[in-house]
Motif scaffolding. Structure first.
Motif, PDB file in Angstrom:
ATOM      1  N   GLU A 197       0.757  -1.502   0.339  1.00 62.45           N
ATOM      2  CA  GLU A 197      -0.027   0.154  -0.429  1.00 62.45           C
ATOM      3  C   GLU A 197       0.626   1.519   0.199  1.00 62.45           C
ATOM      4  O   GLU A 197       0.710   2.600  -0.991  1.00 62.45           O
ATOM      5  N   ASP A 257       0.026  -4.237   3.512  1.00 61.56           N
ATOM      6  CA  ASP A 257      -0.199  -3.260   4.247  1.00 61.56           C
ATOM      7  C   ASP A 257       0.462  -2.718   5.449  1.00 61.56           C
ATOM      8  O   ASP A 257       0.094  -3.767   6.740  1.00 61.56           O
ATOM      9  N   ASP A 266      -1.560  -1.637   8.923  1.00 65.81           N
ATOM     10  CA  ASP A 266      -3.214  -0.317   8.833  1.00 65.81           C
ATOM     11  C   ASP A 266      -3.606   0.310   9.629  1.00 65.81           C
ATOM     12  O   ASP A 266      -3.263  -0.274  11.078  1.00 65.81           O
ATOM     13  N   ARG A 305      -8.471  -0.937  -0.082  1.00 66.60           N
ATOM     14  CA  ARG A 305      -7.647  -1.392  -1.145  1.00 66.60           C
ATOM     15  C   ARG A 305      -8.044  -3.174  -1.214  1.00 66.60           C
ATOM     16  O   ARG A 305      -7.982  -3.284  -0.489  1.00 66.60           O
ATOM     17  N   GLU A 350      -5.983  -5.269   1.158  1.00 70.36           N
ATOM     18  CA  GLU A 350      -7.618  -5.301   2.960  1.00 70.36           C
ATOM     19  C   GLU A 350      -7.604  -5.940   2.512  1.00 70.36           C
ATOM     20  O   GLU A 350      -8.383  -6.763   3.308  1.00 70.36           O
TER      21      GLU A 350
HETATM   22 MG    MG Z   1      -4.608  -0.048   5.567  1.00 67.31          MG
END
Ligand code: MG
Ligand code: AHM
Length: 338
Positions: free
Chosen positions: A93, A115, A118, A278, A282
């Motif tokens: 990400e 990610d 997060d 995303r 995610e």
């Molecule tokens: Mg995230």
């Protein structure tokens, strides 16, 4: 008598033994991911003591200001996973483009998507954050993977997991045979199996949504939330409870623990970009975990794991959690479309 406890390494190796012709590559890859999560957990734990809080004065491809820990965690993930020879490339990400394994290291057959931190808007206020990861197979014969090689539907994931940095640090993992949770024992530096076979209650009276977006919501979401808020006196005939942590990992973990629904739907404010969360970093990994635990995950119109991705940083609406509630919300979408 000493009580034997299953570490995450033992668990992964035992899983590997069930797979014919397994080379051990996947096991080693998971071990490197676990190490990265331990390092990030340690950084998050020490916070202001080691000067890692605050903004990094940079933006990611999505135009979001990065936190120092977004950048550091991304780096930790890359450094832990690039050297061992299991991966062909990574995507994150926090990086615009695909990260190819540098030429000084051997290339392997897997692709890693993540990610790194997060929910990082929570980091400076000392609220739970997490890491989300997903493993795909690199298409046969591809030596220099490009973006297109990462655009595989969520059903192709061979493993998905998250690390939650909360009051205790945990890793929750699926390889397509159920969901297991491990808690970091700081004294021995190992994640230990504490939550075998996590399953999600089919019914629930708890929902999570950022209600500040209410005026932008589409009718099916508005209807569902209105009915929840009407409580005993309304169409549902029962009172509901609400939570919003703004950390998807913590939100999903709560749902795996006591059921519930999590929603980041598309609304008129973010319609252009397709949603907030995303797909590859995610929505897909979380959907794999949720489904493996008996829950449901949808955009409202389609199963998230069935979406054919069209961009590395694609965003989608996400509605996931307890089966009967999520199916009800999907039905409200169908009824509105009809
Ligand atoms: Mg995230
Ligand atoms: P991030 O990856 O930039 O941290 O964004 C994802 C997070 C999710 O963890 C969380 O569910 C959501 O963003 C919260 O968004 P909002 O601040 O709009 O409530």
């Amino acid at each position: 008598m000493h009580n034997h406890r299953t570490t995450i390494t033992q668990h992964i190796i035992e899983e590997q033994r069930r797979i014919q012709n397994a080379t051990g590559d996947f096991t080693s890859l998971l071990n490197d991911i676990v190490t990265a999560c331990k390092v990030i957990s340690n950084l998050v734990n020490h916070g202001a003591l080691i000067g890692v809080l605050g903004s990094a004065a940079t933006e990611n491809i999505q135009g979001e200001t990065q936190k120092k820990l977004d950048v550091i965690s991304n780096d930790v993930f890359i450094k832990s996973n690039e050297w061992a020879g299991h991966l062909a490339a990574m995507a994150s990400e926090e990086m615009d483009d695909v990260y190819l394994i540098p030429p000084q290291y051997p290339r392997g057959k897997y692709l890693l998507l993540f990610d790194p931190l997060d929910g990082s808007s929570n980091i400076d206020v000392n609220v739970s954050v997490g890491t989300i990861f997903s493993i795909l197979r690199c298409p046969d014969g591809v030596e220099n993977p490009t973006k297109e090689d990462f655009l595989q539907s969520g059903t192709k994931q061979i493993c998905a997991g998250y690390a939650l940095y909360g009051p205790s640090s945990m890793i929750v993992l699926t390889t397509g045979r159920g969901v297991n949770g491990f808690t970091l024992d700081q004294n021995i530096g190992e994640f230990v199996l504490t939550h075998p076979n996590l399953t999600i209650a089919e019914d629930s009276i708890e929902f999570a949504i950022n209600a500040s977006n209410m005026r932008f919501w589409e009718p099916p979401i508005k209807r569902y939330i209105d009915e929840c808020l009407a409580g005993k006196e309304g169409a549902r005939g029962k009172d509901f409870n609400m939570r919003w942590i703004a950390s998807m990992v913590a939100e999903v973990h709560r749902i795996l623990t006591r059921g519930g629904v999590f929603m980041y739907p598309v609304d008129s404010k973010i319609k252009q970009q397709g949603g907030k969360l995303r797909l590859l970093y995610e929505a897909n990994p979380m959907s794999f975990i949720i489904e493996q635990a008996g829950g449901v995950s949808t955009t409202g119109h389609e199963r998230i794991l069935d979406i054919q991705p069209n961009a590395l940083h694609q965003r989608v609406p996400v509605i996931l959690g307890s089966k009967n509630e999520v199916e009800r919300i999907a039905r409200y979408h169908q009824e509105t479309s009809a």
